[in-house]
Design a protein around this motif. Structure first.
Motif, PDB file in Angstrom:
ATOM      1  N   SER A   1       0.830  -1.240  -0.054  1.00  0.00           N
ATOM      2  CA  SER A   1       0.061   0.015  -0.007  1.00  0.00           C
ATOM      3  C   SER A   1       0.802   1.442   0.082  1.00  0.00           C
ATOM      4  N   GLU A   2       0.263   2.506  -0.479  1.00  0.00           N
ATOM      5  CA  GLU A   2       0.950   3.719  -0.622  1.00  0.00           C
ATOM      6  C   GLU A   2       0.390   4.611   0.659  1.00  0.00           C
ATOM      7  N   VAL A   3       1.520   5.330   1.063  1.00  0.00           N
ATOM      8  CA  VAL A   3       1.017   6.411   2.268  1.00  0.00           C
ATOM      9  C   VAL A   3       1.092   7.433   1.589  1.00  0.00           C
ATOM     10  N   VAL A   4       0.072   8.480   1.799  1.00  0.00           N
ATOM     11  CA  VAL A   4      -0.297   9.661   1.371  1.00  0.00           C
ATOM     12  C   VAL A   4       0.547  10.709   2.379  1.00  0.00           C
ATOM     13  N   SER A   5       1.399  11.776   1.804  1.00  0.00           N
ATOM     14  CA  SER A   5       1.643  12.730   2.641  1.00  0.00           C
ATOM     15  C   SER A   5       1.243  14.075   2.048  1.00  0.00           C
ATOM     16  N   MET A   6       1.077  15.261   2.885  1.00  0.00           N
ATOM     17  CA  MET A   6       0.369  16.455   2.391  1.00  0.00           C
ATOM     18  C   MET A   6       1.460  17.387   2.165  1.00  0.00           C
ATOM     19  N   LEU A   7       1.620  17.812   0.768  1.00  0.00           N
ATOM     20  CA  LEU A   7       2.690  18.718   0.382  1.00  0.00           C
ATOM     21  C   LEU A   7       2.271  20.193   0.300  1.00  0.00           C
TER      22      LEU A   7
ATOM     23  N   ASN B   1      -8.810  21.844   6.067  1.00  0.00           N
ATOM     24  CA  ASN B   1      -9.952  22.039   5.158  1.00  0.00           C
ATOM     25  C   ASN B   1     -10.553  23.311   4.816  1.00  0.00           C
ATOM     26  N   THR B   2      -9.854  24.325   5.390  1.00  0.00           N
ATOM     27  CA  THR B   2     -10.189  25.885   4.818  1.00  0.00           C
ATOM     28  C   THR B   2      -9.373  26.303   3.820  1.00  0.00           C
ATOM     29  N   PHE B   3      -8.204  25.432   3.531  1.00  0.00           N
ATOM     30  CA  PHE B   3      -7.141  25.619   2.552  1.00  0.00           C
ATOM     31  C   PHE B   3      -7.590  25.155   1.118  1.00  0.00           C
ATOM     32  N   ASP B   4      -7.208  25.561   0.120  1.00  0.00           N
ATOM     33  CA  ASP B   4      -7.290  24.978  -1.125  1.00  0.00           C
ATOM     34  C   ASP B   4      -6.572  23.979  -1.192  1.00  0.00           C
ATOM     35  N   TRP B   5      -7.136  22.791  -2.042  1.00  0.00           N
ATOM     36  CA  TRP B   5      -6.585  21.727  -2.227  1.00  0.00           C
ATOM     37  C   TRP B   5      -6.431  21.198  -3.463  1.00  0.00           C
ATOM     38  N   ILE B   6      -5.429  20.637  -3.861  1.00  0.00           N
ATOM     39  CA  ILE B   6      -5.028  20.222  -4.980  1.00  0.00           C
ATOM     40  C   ILE B   6      -4.615  18.799  -5.279  1.00  0.00           C
TER      41      ILE B   6
ATOM     42  N   ASN C   1      -8.635  20.114  -9.310  1.00  0.00           N
ATOM     43  CA  ASN C   1      -8.432  18.640  -9.840  1.00  0.00           C
ATOM     44  C   ASN C   1      -7.342  18.513 -10.760  1.00  0.00           C
ATOM     45  N   THR C   2      -6.287  17.818 -10.473  1.00  0.00           N
ATOM     46  CA  THR C   2      -5.296  17.589 -11.690  1.00  0.00           C
ATOM     47  C   THR C   2      -4.436  16.274 -11.341  1.00  0.00           C
ATOM     48  N   SER C   3      -4.254  15.391 -12.366  1.00  0.00           N
ATOM     49  CA  SER C   3      -3.264  14.484 -12.203  1.00  0.00           C
ATOM     50  C   SER C   3      -1.945  14.728 -12.661  1.00  0.00           C
ATOM     51  N   SER C   4      -1.603  15.905 -12.959  1.00  0.00           N
ATOM     52  CA  SER C   4      -0.268  16.413 -13.168  1.00  0.00           C
ATOM     53  C   SER C   4       0.792  16.695 -11.936  1.00  0.00           C
ATOM     54  N   LEU C   5       1.579  15.999 -11.730  1.00  0.00           N
ATOM     55  CA  LEU C   5       2.454  16.551 -10.661  1.00  0.00           C
ATOM     56  C   LEU C   5       3.175  18.098 -11.083  1.00  0.00           C
ATOM     57  N   LEU C   6       3.545  18.041 -12.311  1.00  0.00           N
ATOM     58  CA  LEU C   6       3.979  19.543 -12.663  1.00  0.00           C
ATOM     59  C   LEU C   6       2.873  20.660 -12.372  1.00  0.00           C
ATOM     60  N   VAL C   7       1.759  20.295 -12.890  1.00  0.00           N
ATOM     61  CA  VAL C   7       0.851  21.351 -12.512  1.00  0.00           C
ATOM     62  C   VAL C   7       0.532  21.672 -11.054  1.00  0.00           C
ATOM     63  N   ALA C   8       0.560  20.631 -10.237  1.00  0.00           N
ATOM     64  CA  ALA C   8       0.095  20.800  -8.884  1.00  0.00           C
ATOM     65  C   ALA C   8       1.461  21.528  -8.090  1.00  0.00           C
ATOM     66  N   LEU C   9       2.743  21.340  -8.546  1.00  0.00           N
ATOM     67  CA  LEU C   9       3.688  22.050  -8.131  1.00  0.00           C
ATOM     68  C   LEU C   9       3.849  23.493  -8.464  1.00  0.00           C
ATOM     69  N   ALA C  10       3.097  23.705  -9.801  1.00  0.00           N
ATOM     70  CA  ALA C  10       3.055  25.139 -10.120  1.00  0.00           C
ATOM     71  C   ALA C  10       1.977  25.704  -9.372  1.00  0.00           C
ATOM     72  N   LEU C  11       1.009  25.314  -8.911  1.00  0.00           N
ATOM     73  CA  LEU C  11      -0.243  25.692  -8.192  1.00  0.00           C
ATOM     74  C   LEU C  11       0.303  26.076  -6.726  1.00  0.00           C
ATOM     75  N   LEU C  12       1.095  25.039  -6.391  1.00  0.00           N
ATOM     76  CA  LEU C  12       1.649  25.229  -4.907  1.00  0.00           C
ATOM     77  C   LEU C  12       2.519  26.565  -4.684  1.00  0.00           C
ATOM     78  N   GLU C  13       3.116  26.676  -5.718  1.00  0.00           N
ATOM     79  CA  GLU C  13       4.328  28.033  -5.549  1.00  0.00           C
ATOM     80  C   GLU C  13       3.374  29.269  -5.065  1.00  0.00           C
ATOM     81  N   GLN C  14       3.928  29.818  -3.962  1.00  0.00           N
ATOM     82  CA  GLN C  14       3.403  31.270  -3.526  1.00  0.00           C
ATOM     83  C   GLN C  14       2.010  31.071  -3.233  1.00  0.00           C
ATOM     84  N   SER C  15       1.598  29.796  -2.709  1.00  0.00           N
ATOM     85  CA  SER C  15       0.158  29.760  -2.006  1.00  0.00           C
ATOM     86  C   SER C  15       0.239  29.061  -0.960  1.00  0.00           C
ATOM     87  N   THR C  16      -1.227  28.983  -0.388  1.00  0.00           N
ATOM     88  CA  THR C  16      -1.576  28.185   0.611  1.00  0.00           C
ATOM     89  C   THR C  16      -2.093  26.984   0.559  1.00  0.00           C
TER      90      THR C  16
END
Length: 305
Positions: free
Chosen positions: A170-176, A195-200, A229-244
């Motif tokens: 099984s895989e363990v999920v971590s929050m980035l 749960n009040t933050f934006d989630w990707i 919603n995105t399955s792209s890790l690259l998109v997720a990292l771009a959305l994380l930058e300078q965000s909460t």
């Protein structure tokens, strides 16, 4: 009806091209035939099969149910011939061959890459192809001969007799999060605090999404109201930058991004609740003979589970 003796490679390629393009003329051009010759050949193929393979519509030629079956098998056979040609060329040129692996994201980092690195030291001449995709796409690719084996999750209704299934983990999920996130330095964080933050997150039905939703439900916490919603890790990292925003990812991916020398400016949150994804498996077709090299890579992969 003896299709194996009467259908030729050029027949299969014509059928596949007609299905891909929807036009007989275009299909004929793709395989260097004249349109009349392609028309005669398609009629010959339909006579051998004993059924119409395509119906003509305003938008082009569409496979019949029997046509779809022929197209599906033609794709597998042609790919097998192409793979054979590639393997023969590699061996003739002094290279040891190739292994084609499909995998979901977490095991790609934590399982497949270490095996490939170890194999590279032993046999640097081997050519590896690693493709990362959702399990459904991987299983289709395995059935079509695109991959020698895959690391993923077969659908619940899969035909067990068609596959070799190796032990799971099984895989363990971590929050980035971005390194300047307000929760980045907090300890023992609860899901209800996030749960009040934006989630990707990956889309509905994907294993990580299901694991996150189950964790929120089990802990009686409402799912975040703002989700991208995105399955792209690259998109997720771009959305994380300078965000909460918060992005759940497999533990192996998070460790790669936060512990290695990549310096991605992201950190792992110290979340109390355990979030786990359903087990993944190493899967190969039981009706397909693999090269000794591919079998060796499967063996090394399963040893590391």
């Amino acid at each position: 009806m003896d299709l194996t003796r009467r259908l030729k490679n050029i027949h299969l390629r014509l059928v596949l091209q007609v299905a891909l393009t929807g036009k007989l003329q275009t299909a004929a051009d793709e395989i260097a035939l004249s349109q009349p010759a392609a028309s005669r050949m398609l009629a010959e193929i339909e006579k051998v099969v004993g059924a119409t393979l395509f119906t003509r519509h305003a938008k082009g030629m569409v496979p019949t149910p029997i046509g779809e079956a022929v197209v599906r098998h033609a794709r597998q056979i042609i790919r097998a011939f192409d793979n054979l040609e590639m393997d023969v060329a590699q061996i003739s040129s002094g290279r040891a061959g190739s292994v084609r692996i499909g995998t979901v994201t977490g095991p790609a980092v934590g399982l497949v890459v270490p095996v490939v690195r170890a194999m590279r030291e032993q046999r640097p001449e081997v050519e590896f192809t690693i493709e990362v995709a959702p399990s459904a796409s991987l299983m289709r690719g395995l059935d079509e001969g695109i991959f020698d084996f895959v690391v993923g999750r077969p659908a619940q209704d899969y035909n067990r007799q068609s596959y070799r299934i190796y032990p799971a983990r099984s895989e363990v999920v971590s929050m980035l999060v971005y390194r300047d996130h307000p929760m980045a330095k907090r300890k023992a964080i609860r899901l209800r605090e996030l749960n009040t933050f934006d989630w990707i997150i990956q889309d509905h039905g994907t294993p990580i999404r299901a694991a996150v939703e189950a964790a929120f439900l089990t802990n009686r916490v409402m799912m975040p109201s703002q989700i991208t919603n995105t399955s792209s890790l690259l998109v997720a990292l771009a959305l994380l930058e300078q965000s909460t925003a918060v992005a759940p990812q497999s533990q192996e991916v998070v460790e790669l991004l936060t512990v290695s020398a990549l310096d991605m400016n992201v950190v792992r949150l110290d979340v109390v609740e355990d979030v786990r994804v359903s087990p993944f498996f190493v899967v190969a077709r039981s009706d397909r003979e693999l090269s000794p090299l591919a079998e060796h890579v499967i063996l090394e992969t399963t040893r590391n589970i």
